[in-house]
Design a protein around this motif. Sequence first.
Motif, PDB file in Angstrom:
ATOM      1  N   THR A  35      -2.905  30.197   1.288  1.00 44.73           N
ATOM      2  CA  THR A  35      -4.113  29.624   0.710  1.00 44.73           C
ATOM      3  C   THR A  35      -4.666  30.528  -0.385  1.00 44.73           C
ATOM      4  OG1 THR A  35      -5.462  30.681   2.412  1.00 44.73           O
ATOM      5  CG2 THR A  35      -4.690  28.446   2.843  1.00 44.73           C
ATOM      6  N   LEU A  36      -5.475  29.936  -1.254  1.00 43.13           N
ATOM      7  CA  LEU A  36      -6.164  30.650  -2.331  1.00 43.13           C
ATOM      8  C   LEU A  36      -7.638  30.237  -2.299  1.00 43.13           C
ATOM      9  CD1 LEU A  36      -3.709  29.919  -5.303  1.00 43.13           C
ATOM     10  CD2 LEU A  36      -3.699  31.937  -3.833  1.00 43.13           C
ATOM     11  N   PRO A  37      -8.567  31.125  -2.703  1.00 39.72           N
ATOM     12  CA  PRO A  37      -8.357  32.504  -3.151  1.00 39.72           C
ATOM     13  C   PRO A  37      -8.210  33.511  -2.003  1.00 39.72           C
ATOM     14  CG  PRO A  37     -10.673  31.938  -3.360  1.00 39.72           C
ATOM     15  CD  PRO A  37      -9.970  30.694  -2.893  1.00 39.72           C
ATOM     16  N   ILE A 151      -7.390  34.824 -11.443  1.00 37.65           N
ATOM     17  CA  ILE A 151      -6.601  33.896 -12.252  1.00 37.65           C
ATOM     18  C   ILE A 151      -5.279  33.603 -11.547  1.00 37.65           C
ATOM     19  CG2 ILE A 151      -7.564  34.710 -14.456  1.00 37.65           C
ATOM     20  CD1 ILE A 151      -4.787  36.161 -14.870  1.00 37.65           C
ATOM     21  N   ILE A 152      -4.682  32.493 -11.932  1.00 42.68           N
ATOM     22  CA  ILE A 152      -3.274  32.232 -11.638  1.00 42.68           C
ATOM     23  C   ILE A 152      -2.523  32.498 -12.934  1.00 42.68           C
ATOM     24  CG2 ILE A 152      -1.558  30.481 -11.074  1.00 42.68           C
ATOM     25  CD1 ILE A 152      -3.715  29.125  -9.335  1.00 42.68           C
ATOM     26  N   PHE A 153      -1.594  33.446 -12.879  1.00 40.47           N
ATOM     27  CA  PHE A 153      -0.766  33.774 -14.039  1.00 40.47           C
ATOM     28  C   PHE A 153       0.628  33.207 -13.804  1.00 40.47           C
ATOM     29  CE2 PHE A 153       2.475  36.606 -15.933  1.00 40.47           C
ATOM     30  CZ  PHE A 153       2.165  36.435 -17.272  1.00 40.47           C
ATOM     31  N   ALA A 154       1.111  32.410 -14.748  1.00 40.01           N
ATOM     32  CA  ALA A 154       2.434  31.798 -14.616  1.00 40.01           C
ATOM     33  C   ALA A 154       3.273  32.102 -15.844  1.00 40.01           C
ATOM     34  CB  ALA A 154       2.306  30.289 -14.425  1.00 40.01           C
ATOM     35  N   SER A 155       4.593  32.069 -15.667  1.00 45.62           N
ATOM     36  CA  SER A 155       5.493  32.380 -16.776  1.00 45.62           C
ATOM     37  C   SER A 155       6.806  31.618 -16.624  1.00 45.62           C
ATOM     38  CB  SER A 155       5.778  33.879 -16.819  1.00 45.62           C
ATOM     39  OG  SER A 155       6.635  34.211 -17.910  1.00 45.62           O
ATOM     40  N   TYR A 166       3.233  21.235 -14.969  1.00 46.45           N
ATOM     41  CA  TYR A 166       1.858  21.419 -14.507  1.00 46.45           C
ATOM     42  C   TYR A 166       0.932  20.301 -14.972  1.00 46.45           C
ATOM     43  CZ  TYR A 166       0.661  23.142 -19.209  1.00 46.45           C
ATOM     44  OH  TYR A 166       0.448  23.251 -20.564  1.00 46.45           O
ATOM     45  N   PHE A 167      -0.238  20.263 -14.328  1.00 42.69           N
ATOM     46  CA  PHE A 167      -1.304  19.326 -14.694  1.00 42.69           C
ATOM     47  C   PHE A 167      -2.622  20.078 -14.682  1.00 42.69           C
ATOM     48  CE2 PHE A 167      -4.801  16.583 -13.278  1.00 42.69           C
ATOM     49  CZ  PHE A 167      -4.784  15.627 -14.278  1.00 42.69           C
ATOM     50  N   HIS A 168      -3.470  19.821 -15.690  1.00 37.02           N
ATOM     51  CA  HIS A 168      -4.782  20.462 -15.776  1.00 37.02           C
ATOM     52  C   HIS A 168      -5.756  19.476 -16.392  1.00 37.02           C
ATOM     53  CE1 HIS A 168      -7.734  23.162 -17.993  1.00 37.02           C
ATOM     54  NE2 HIS A 168      -7.930  23.446 -16.721  1.00 37.02           N
ATOM     55  N   ASP A 169      -6.897  19.268 -15.728  1.00 33.39           N
ATOM     56  CA  ASP A 169      -7.870  18.301 -16.257  1.00 33.39           C
ATOM     57  C   ASP A 169      -9.223  18.925 -16.601  1.00 33.39           C
ATOM     58  OD1 ASP A 169      -9.095  18.781 -13.835  1.00 33.39           O
ATOM     59  OD2 ASP A 169      -8.986  16.720 -13.106  1.00 33.39           O
ATOM     60  N   GLY A 170      -9.242  20.259 -16.701  1.00 31.01           N
ATOM     61  CA  GLY A 170     -10.490  20.940 -17.034  1.00 31.01           C
ATOM     62  C   GLY A 170     -11.005  21.799 -15.900  1.00 31.01           C
ATOM     63  N   LYS A 171     -10.737  21.398 -14.675  1.00 36.81           N
ATOM     64  CA  LYS A 171     -11.105  22.202 -13.486  1.00 36.81           C
ATOM     65  C   LYS A 171      -9.952  22.272 -12.492  1.00 36.81           C
ATOM     66  CE  LYS A 171     -14.559  23.773 -12.148  1.00 36.81           C
ATOM     67  NZ  LYS A 171     -15.071  25.162 -12.168  1.00 36.81           N
ATOM     68  N   TYR A 172      -9.312  21.132 -12.303  1.00 34.45           N
ATOM     69  CA  TYR A 172      -8.217  21.013 -11.334  1.00 34.45           C
ATOM     70  C   TYR A 172      -6.905  21.446 -11.989  1.00 34.45           C
ATOM     71  CZ  TYR A 172      -5.140  18.590  -7.949  1.00 34.45           C
ATOM     72  OH  TYR A 172      -4.188  18.266  -7.013  1.00 34.45           O
ATOM     73  N   PHE A 173      -6.112  22.241 -11.275  1.00 36.71           N
ATOM     74  CA  PHE A 173      -4.834  22.724 -11.802  1.00 36.71           C
ATOM     75  C   PHE A 173      -3.782  22.619 -10.709  1.00 36.71           C
ATOM     76  CE2 PHE A 173      -1.871  26.378 -12.258  1.00 36.71           C
ATOM     77  CZ  PHE A 173      -1.254  25.988 -13.439  1.00 36.71           C
ATOM     78  N   ASN A 229      -8.033  30.226 -15.023  1.00 33.92           N
ATOM     79  CA  ASN A 229      -9.166  30.917 -14.421  1.00 33.92           C
ATOM     80  C   ASN A 229      -9.810  30.008 -13.383  1.00 33.92           C
ATOM     81  OD1 ASN A 229     -12.025  31.759 -14.070  1.00 33.92           O
ATOM     82  ND2 ASN A 229     -11.492  33.325 -15.581  1.00 33.92           N
ATOM     83  N   ILE A 230      -9.809  30.436 -12.123  1.00 34.04           N
ATOM     84  CA  ILE A 230     -10.297  29.549 -11.063  1.00 34.04           C
ATOM     85  C   ILE A 230     -11.809  29.376 -11.089  1.00 34.04           C
ATOM     86  CG2 ILE A 230      -8.342  30.197  -9.600  1.00 34.04           C
ATOM     87  CD1 ILE A 230     -10.443  31.640  -7.793  1.00 34.04           C
ATOM     88  N   ASP A 231     -12.530  30.285 -11.717  1.00 34.55           N
ATOM     89  CA  ASP A 231     -13.988  30.194 -11.754  1.00 34.55           C
ATOM     90  C   ASP A 231     -14.498  29.276 -12.861  1.00 34.55           C
ATOM     91  OD1 ASP A 231     -14.439  31.958  -9.570  1.00 34.55           O
ATOM     92  OD2 ASP A 231     -13.999  33.660 -10.884  1.00 34.55           O
ATOM     93  N   THR A 232     -13.866  29.362 -14.034  1.00 35.35           N
ATOM     94  CA  THR A 232     -14.315  28.553 -15.173  1.00 35.35           C
ATOM     95  C   THR A 232     -13.510  27.267 -15.329  1.00 35.35           C
ATOM     96  OG1 THR A 232     -12.817  29.620 -16.758  1.00 35.35           O
ATOM     97  CG2 THR A 232     -14.958  30.664 -16.380  1.00 35.35           C
TER      98      THR A 232
END
Length: 392
Positions: A35-37, A151-155, A166-173, A229-232
């Motif tokens: 689980t995160l965070p 943060i989640i850092f991916a490469s 991936y999918f990102h809608d502004g808050k959800y990732f 960034n999980i906060d913003t």
Amino acid sequence: MCGIFGVFGKTGANELLKISQILKHRGPDDEGFCTLPELKHFSGPDTIKELALPSINGNFEGAFGYRRLSIIDLSQKGHQPMERDGYAVVFNGEIYNFMDVRADLEKLGDSFSSTGDTEVLLRAYIKWGERCVDHFNGMWSFAIWDPKRRIIFASRDRFGVKPFIYFHDGKYFAFASEQKALINFSRVPKEPVIEDAKRYLVWGMQNFSEDGMFRGIKRLLPSHNLIFNIDTGEMKTYEYWKIEPNIERAFYDERMAKKYFEKFRELFTDAVRLRLISDVKVGTALSGGVDSSSVVYTVNELMKKQKIASIGDVQYTFSAVYGNYRADESKWIDIVAKDTHVKSLKVVPSYEDLAEKIETLAYIHDEPFDSTSTYAQYCVMNLVKNNGVTVT
């Protein structure tokens, strides 16, 4: 080949277990969740029992998931998601020079509790941050939870060998190794991009852009990193490497040509050598062309110099052949096999079998393809698996 997936923005055990099962074909040897965070580790039905992890249940703010195909460090110490010092990683691929990177980190004071490349990758990120990828020679897609930066850092590797969707809608990732897994996250749209479908059906054109086949789904491009960034809720991607071609015009020079040839042979031999580092059996796909034949001969030369555990006493080669069809390259395959004394294994793809397997092939491939060579490769990989070889 392994399967990775993750999400931040509300998820639950049932959703994660379903996605894990979709990716099981990528990693049948082990399964894991965290689980995160706040990092808490859980098991699924395919998790190694000796780990004695609690079964996953309930709802979470975020999570990582993993399906493992064991190649290096077959022990339970290679289990993922792997956690060190509050950081966690899910990693698909292989860092070929991991032993050199590990030696560099040990000189800087790091210690290791496993013998594989996953811990080396994670320790490298903890030590060097986003520039850890500069130290890697390999193929990879991975995601790391960084508790200090939240943060989640991916490469994704330089040439995009390993997928990261991936999918990102502004808050959800959310991310996964395959689109069919990703669209099973609750907030990921399941709307196909009709324009892409039309382009493929009318013109046979494939989509190699950042956009996936479903609305809102994207590919992390080769040689790119991603930060969420999980906060913003903010996310960005950026290119960390690119080829700088030499575009200068020059006349042919025999001396320089020999120099370039020797340099290429040195790099090619080293590349083959590194790819033979494995704790499971390795074979070679042989088409009869220049590239694959060069790999077979190079492996053969390396075997003359030292015992290669992943190869054994005889190198196995795997080929698709076509009888009397004009594209058949059996002649060249046989010449290479006879000269190198390999165990040459062949399969004959047929249109009858293709008709029977087309739906399975489409499901596995995940996107439209423009050639039946994809089916030939599928047949070769089945031949590999049926002969007890894990890596080619």
